[in-house]
Scaffold this motif. Structure first.
Motif, PDB file in Angstrom:
ATOM      1  N   SER A 166     -14.448   7.161  -7.704  1.00  0.00           N
ATOM      2  CA  SER A 166     -15.135   5.992  -7.143  1.00  0.00           C
ATOM      3  C   SER A 166     -15.844   5.233  -8.260  1.00  0.00           C
ATOM      4  CB  SER A 166     -16.149   6.440  -6.095  1.00  0.00           C
ATOM      5  OG  SER A 166     -15.506   7.227  -5.120  1.00  0.00           O
ATOM      6  N   GLU A 174     -18.738   5.903  -2.841  1.00  0.00           N
ATOM      7  CA  GLU A 174     -18.487   7.341  -2.947  1.00  0.00           C
ATOM      8  C   GLU A 174     -19.248   8.049  -1.817  1.00  0.00           C
ATOM      9  OE1 GLU A 174     -16.559   9.547  -4.473  1.00  0.00           O
ATOM     10  OE2 GLU A 174     -17.718  11.039  -3.362  1.00  0.00           O
ATOM     11  N   TRP A 211     -13.828  11.118   4.636  1.00  0.00           N
ATOM     12  CA  TRP A 211     -14.913  10.761   3.691  1.00  0.00           C
ATOM     13  C   TRP A 211     -15.858   9.765   4.361  1.00  0.00           C
ATOM     14  CZ3 TRP A 211     -13.192  14.444   0.753  1.00  0.00           C
ATOM     15  CH2 TRP A 211     -11.813  14.589   0.536  1.00  0.00           C
ATOM     16  N   TRP A 251      -6.350  -1.222   4.468  1.00  0.00           N
ATOM     17  CA  TRP A 251      -7.189  -1.267   5.680  1.00  0.00           C
ATOM     18  C   TRP A 251      -7.374  -2.701   6.148  1.00  0.00           C
ATOM     19  CZ3 TRP A 251      -7.372   3.325   7.518  1.00  0.00           C
ATOM     20  CH2 TRP A 251      -7.591   4.440   6.720  1.00  0.00           C
ATOM     21  N   TRP A 269       0.833  -1.204   0.000  1.00  0.00           N
ATOM     22  CA  TRP A 269       0.000   0.000   0.000  1.00  0.00           C
ATOM     23  C   TRP A 269       0.869   1.256   0.000  1.00  0.00           C
ATOM     24  CZ3 TRP A 269      -0.766   4.351   2.990  1.00  0.00           C
ATOM     25  CH2 TRP A 269      -1.908   5.102   2.670  1.00  0.00           C
ATOM     26  N   TYR A 279      -4.957  17.038   1.426  1.00  0.00           N
ATOM     27  CA  TYR A 279      -4.267  15.830   0.922  1.00  0.00           C
ATOM     28  C   TYR A 279      -3.273  16.205  -0.171  1.00  0.00           C
ATOM     29  CZ  TYR A 279      -7.223  12.643   3.551  1.00  0.00           C
ATOM     30  OH  TYR A 279      -7.837  11.965   4.561  1.00  0.00           O
ATOM     31  N   ARG A 335      -8.221   1.175  -5.994  1.00  0.00           N
ATOM     32  CA  ARG A 335      -7.885   1.214  -4.577  1.00  0.00           C
ATOM     33  C   ARG A 335      -9.066   0.702  -3.756  1.00  0.00           C
ATOM     34  NH1 ARG A 335      -3.282   4.751  -4.210  1.00  0.00           N
ATOM     35  NH2 ARG A 335      -3.556   4.724  -1.958  1.00  0.00           N
ATOM     36  N   ALA A 336      -8.752   0.099  -2.626  1.00  0.00           N
ATOM     37  CA  ALA A 336      -9.813  -0.444  -1.756  1.00  0.00           C
ATOM     38  C   ALA A 336     -10.102   0.585  -0.672  1.00  0.00           C
ATOM     39  CB  ALA A 336      -9.369  -1.770  -1.164  1.00  0.00           C
ATOM     40  N   CYS A 394     -10.810   8.449   8.583  1.00  0.00           N
ATOM     41  CA  CYS A 394     -11.095   8.927   7.216  1.00  0.00           C
ATOM     42  C   CYS A 394     -12.198   9.985   7.191  1.00  0.00           C
ATOM     43  CB  CYS A 394     -11.502   7.729   6.368  1.00  0.00           C
ATOM     44  SG  CYS A 394     -12.060   8.187   4.714  1.00  0.00           S
TER      45      CYS A 394
HETATM   46  N1  LIG Z   1     -14.018   9.421  -3.209  1.00  0.00           N
HETATM   47  C1  LIG Z   1     -13.949   8.619  -2.095  1.00  0.00           C
HETATM   48  C2  LIG Z   1     -12.581   8.734  -1.437  1.00  0.00           C
HETATM   49  C3  LIG Z   1     -12.434   7.781  -0.306  1.00  0.00           C
HETATM   50  C4  LIG Z   1     -10.974   7.658   0.137  1.00  0.00           C
HETATM   51  O1  LIG Z   1     -10.041   8.091  -0.557  1.00  0.00           O
HETATM   52  N2  LIG Z   1     -10.771   7.039   1.308  1.00  0.00           N
HETATM   53  C5  LIG Z   1      -9.422   6.834   1.816  1.00  0.00           C
HETATM   54  C6  LIG Z   1      -9.363   7.000   3.315  1.00  0.00           C
HETATM   55  S1  LIG Z   1      -9.475   8.642   3.858  1.00  0.00           S
HETATM   56  C7  LIG Z   1      -8.997   5.401   1.590  1.00  0.00           C
HETATM   57  O2  LIG Z   1      -9.744   4.493   1.851  1.00  0.00           O
HETATM   58  N3  LIG Z   1      -7.765   5.218   1.144  1.00  0.00           N
HETATM   59  C8  LIG Z   1      -7.175   3.923   0.957  1.00  0.00           C
HETATM   60  C9  LIG Z   1      -6.471   3.875  -0.360  1.00  0.00           C
HETATM   61  O3  LIG Z   1      -6.488   4.872  -1.090  1.00  0.00           O
HETATM   62  O4  LIG Z   1      -5.912   2.821  -0.671  1.00  0.00           O
HETATM   63  C10 LIG Z   1     -15.071   9.035  -1.173  1.00  0.00           C
HETATM   64  O5  LIG Z   1     -15.233  10.243  -0.914  1.00  0.00           O
HETATM   65  O6  LIG Z   1     -15.792   8.165  -0.737  1.00  0.00           O
END
Ligand SMILES: N[C@@H](CCC(=O)N[C@@H](CS)C(=O)NCC(=O)O)C(=O)O
Length: 311
Positions: free
Chosen positions: A28, A137, A59, A90, A11, A184, A119-120, A57
């Motif tokens: 998403s 999303e 989001w 995660w 990751w 970010y 990405r997960a 997170c």
């Molecule tokens: N567009 C998505 C973005 C979600 C997102 O980037 N989540 C981050 C955590 S803050 C994540 O899970 N990152 C893990 C990765 O990118 O591998 C939303 O708003 O739901």
């Protein structure tokens, strides 16, 4: 990330950059919608849906605040991942995912689509009935929780009222670009130029919001809307994580009179306060090895020792 359903490499927070070395967030991919009558394939039934979140997170936290504000806690169940991301992203603690019994969040994606590439991420809204992802999303999930669950919602607060929709969309757009995602872009910039551009955007936006909130109590006056949820999740993380780790360090939120008062006003509402977990936030962000190789979690700043119940 996953490539054709296989976990491909350790990751890393940055997989895509623009030409200036700026951080790019992936779009998403699951965008289905739950509605009261299920006309799009997903009907709002109590107990049918499960929400996967990380408390670090912003989001995912949007969706937790909305779930609680709308009184949907008994309708939609939740699993919380561990705050630290490891080589496979995660991770769930033992027993944290009673629905799919997954060890990693990427297993939820491959359970929904064995050939998923991407990405997960969290949040994810999971359908227990069809064994698939409805949506990953957060902005869609927020709106679904507002209206999509109809009478199952425990109260009628409208977070996206008709007469404010255009104005909310416009404000969300700038706050997202400059602040929610701007922090970010500040933290994950790979060039000085990309960092400085993001940094200036963050503080321009905070200055504008400071001005706007001189007449409150919320972004749209007396009406609490989804725009407040989307701003709150960034503000509450700012001094604990973005100011230090992401180098967004011109000012802290406590240095702004109106923004700080607004943040504390929202923290008096259960749905906001109870979904914040500062320990997860600090441990999670400071576990990002590329930004903090030693993994040391700072003790300060003082004055934000805020521990919500998590969900
Ligand atoms: N567009 C998505 C973005 C979600 C997102 O980037 N989540 C981050 C955590 S803050 C994540 O899970 N990152 C893990 C990765 O990118 O591998 C939303 O708003 O739901």
């Amino acid at each position: 990330m996953l490539v054709d359903g296989k976990w491909s490499a350790d990751w890393h927070p940055v997989q895509a950059k623009d030409q200036k070395g700026g951080f790019l967030r992936q779009d998403s991919q699951f965008r289905h919608v739950v509605t009261p009558d299920g006309d799009g394939g997903f009907r709002a039934d109590a107990g049918r849906y499960h929400l996967y979140v990380a408390l670090i997170c912003p989001w995912a936290s949007r969706t937790l605040v909305a779930r609680k504000l709308k009184g949907l806690e008994d309708v939609i169940s939740v699993s919380v991942v561990e705050p630290e991301l490891d080589a496979q992203g995660w991770r769930f603690a033992e027993g944290a995912d009673p629905i799919n019994n997954a060890r990693y969040m990427h297993e939820i994606y491959t359970a929904a689509d064995g050939h998923y590439t991407g990405r997960a991420t969290v949040p994810v809204l999971w359908d227990k009935q069809t064994g698939s992802i409805v949506n990953n999303e957060s902005s869609d999930i927020l709106r679904m929780f507002n209206m999509g669950f109809g009478a199952l919602a425990g109260n009628t607060i409208d977070l996206y009222p008709e007469h404010l929709r255009n104005a909310i969309d416009a404000l969300n757009g700038v706050i997202y670009a400059k602040l929610n995602n701007g922090v970010y872009r500040c933290g994950f910039a790979t060039t000085q130029v990309a960092y400085e551009e993001a940094y200036h955007g963050v503080f321009e936006m905070l200055d504008q919001l400071e001005e706007r909130l001189s007449s409150g109590p919320f972004l749209f006056g007396a009406e609490l809307t989804e725009a407040d949820i989307r701003l709150f999740v960034t503000l509450v993380r700012f001094d604990a994580a973005y100011h230090g780790l992401f180098k967004a360090n011109k000012r802290r939120i406590v240095d702004y009179l109106n923004l700080n008062a607004y943040l504390h006003r929202l923290l008096q509402v259960d749905a906001f306060r109870d979904t914040v977990n500062i320990s997860h936030i600090k441990r999670g962000y400071y576990s990002v090895k590329s930004l903090n190789p030693t993994g040391i979690v700072p003790l300060g700043p003082e004055g934000i020792a805020l521990e919500g119940t998590g969900v």
